[in-house]
Write an enzyme that holds these catalytic residues in place. Sequence first.
Site, PDB file in Angstrom:
ATOM      1  N   ILE A   1       0.827  -1.205   0.000  1.00 58.57           N
ATOM      2  CA  ILE A   1       0.000   0.000   0.000  1.00 58.57           C
ATOM      3  C   ILE A   1       0.866   1.263   0.000  1.00 58.57           C
ATOM      4  O   ILE A   1       0.484   2.293  -0.570  1.00 58.57           O
ATOM      5  CB  ILE A   1      -0.994  -0.003   1.196  1.00 58.57           C
ATOM      6  CG1 ILE A   1      -2.058   1.094   1.053  1.00 58.57           C
ATOM      7  CG2 ILE A   1      -0.275   0.164   2.530  1.00 58.57           C
ATOM      8  CD1 ILE A   1      -3.077   0.802  -0.021  1.00 58.57           C
TER       9      ILE A   1
ATOM     10  N   LYS B   1      -5.716   2.641   7.677  1.00 61.37           N
ATOM     11  CA  LYS B   1      -6.880   1.912   8.168  1.00 61.37           C
ATOM     12  C   LYS B   1      -6.559   0.410   8.194  1.00 61.37           C
ATOM     13  O   LYS B   1      -5.817  -0.025   7.334  1.00 61.37           O
ATOM     14  CB  LYS B   1      -8.117   2.201   7.314  1.00 61.37           C
ATOM     15  CG  LYS B   1      -7.973   2.018   5.810  1.00 61.37           C
ATOM     16  CD  LYS B   1      -7.994   0.706   5.121  1.00 61.37           C
ATOM     17  CE  LYS B   1      -8.825  -0.402   5.551  1.00 61.37           C
ATOM     18  NZ  LYS B   1      -8.746  -1.555   4.572  1.00 61.37           N
TER      19      LYS B   1
END
Lengths: 307, 307
Positions: free
Chosen positions: A13, A89
């Site tokens: 990510i 998150k």
Amino acid sequence: MTISLAIVGVGKIVRDQHLPAVAGNADYRLVAAASRNGRVEGIENFGAIGEMLAAVPSIDAVSLCMPPQYRYAAAVAALDAGKHVLLEKPPGATLSEVEDLAARAAEKGVSLFASWHSRHAPAVEAARGFLAGTRLRAMRVSWKEDVRQWHPGQAWIWQPGGLGVFDPGINALSIVTRILPQPVFATGATLEFPENRDAPIAATIRFTDADGLDLLAEFDWRQTGPQSWDIEAETDAGVMRLSEGGAKLSVDGRLLHAEPEQEYPSLYRRFAALIRDGRSDVDLAPLRHVADAFMLGRRTLVDAFHD
Amino acid sequence: MTISLAIVGVGKIVRDQHLPAVAGNADYRLVAAASRNGRVEGIENFGAIGEMLAAVPSIDAVSLCMPPQYRYAAAVAALDAGKHVLLEKPPGATLSEVEDLAARAAEKGVSLFASWHSRHAPAVEAARGFLAGTRLRAMRVSWKEDVRQWHPGQAWIWQPGGLGVFDPGINALSIVTRILPQPVFATGATLEFPENRDAPIAATIRFTDADGLDLLAEFDWRQTGPQSWDIEAETDAGVMRLSEGGAKLSVDGRLLHAEPEQEYPSLYRRFAALIRDGRSDVDLAPLRHVADAFMLGRRTLVDAFHD
């Protein structure tokens, strides 16, 4: 003033989203990274956050992108050193630890941002505006994707605390809790656990609100073929459809909003604004709904899952 | 001023605890009850809270004692009618619904009390004082009882949302979160589900805090023979033992505190004080730890349980 930023936990990510977003934002200068395995070219790299914070005192802010099970200790180290902190998150493995981080950030006078990248999808604010101006009757959330395609070989998401299908499902919940005009809560859930795994591969949650809203969320990681990241709402002003993970908005089939995806650039703009304004943003509602679903849900065992 | 009180959900805990506590407190006058099955002699009884609120406008406050799955709608009805509300533990089936109730109470300017009766056990405040004055090294929580003795035939505690062994376990957590000097969070948990039930019969949770505290909580509903409701702490000032559910406190075997149990009388004194002062008390930490344990925990299947 330029924000000297460090990134901790260099994985997929970070390479796909954080690095390009930071590179494209003049508010930031990326000065260091810390990671057990990954590296970022062209800056100082460290094996652990403590070492990095000691060696590079010019760091103003850190982005914590490791799996949630390891995030609390790093966040405490950064906050105690007076750094602003962005949490990828989900913001932690438990609600309780993030509550503690929020209290520590307030005590230190630094900004804590529990980020939800899907809230920055292009059409989310337009959907919120639409729902604010009408009466909502029912909502259906369908978040169905192929885990083999999106999380190849990621062992941690199947471990206890890794959340399983709620890892993408919490993105849907972060949008839903942003666009709905009033709070909802789960009344029932079904969680399907592969017999060889410690996290669910599929889940269904029923929610309602004080006015009896009928809201059904379906998450499934076994979807092959077309993938779906859709939220559909029956309202007095027509059927609203927020599709492609929040990228497109239509009402009664008429496209109202479709812009290129810019989630992480928008997320980093928000983090810079929070730092500039001396504020924090720690909305735990999406993670709270996941914890509620685990607490309230009926568990069923389904076929073993093999990568 | 006397508080005109109504009780909703007339079951075992109401007859055993609420009615005697209210009868012994001159601040209250019990004026009505609403319950699907139970009745309270000598006052007006109704089948549902809505009916009761409409028929008896003099009600100032309500105690909601039905199973948690049914508490939210009753609480909204009471708060919207401007009544003060006491919630039995646990305060709801989800964290999200109780967050919403807290916001509604604040908006209406009435008192909401998410009560934790075990916090009113006689030696709890003494234990808190003791731990505040020393350094804590480790803590062990052992809450082991015979479910057949304490919850005979109570089907709802085994249903999803009924919490299983966390129904007593949350009492321990309500004490722990009151006496500890700083917040803790779960790092791992094991939940044992009987193969024919939807709630755990036993659970082990490991907690830590920012300073690396070693805290282990063990809950078990299969304990026959001697029952245990004990919290033991290794500290620089000796081994503290809070036993019998918070009734007795000893340090290094020396008894420091032992008074008769008065949990519900104390709880109702606190509710009256909150109403008088125009304040609410909604500490969700115990329920948050339970939700965290469900989210983080590893599930195992154990032998079927039959009442």
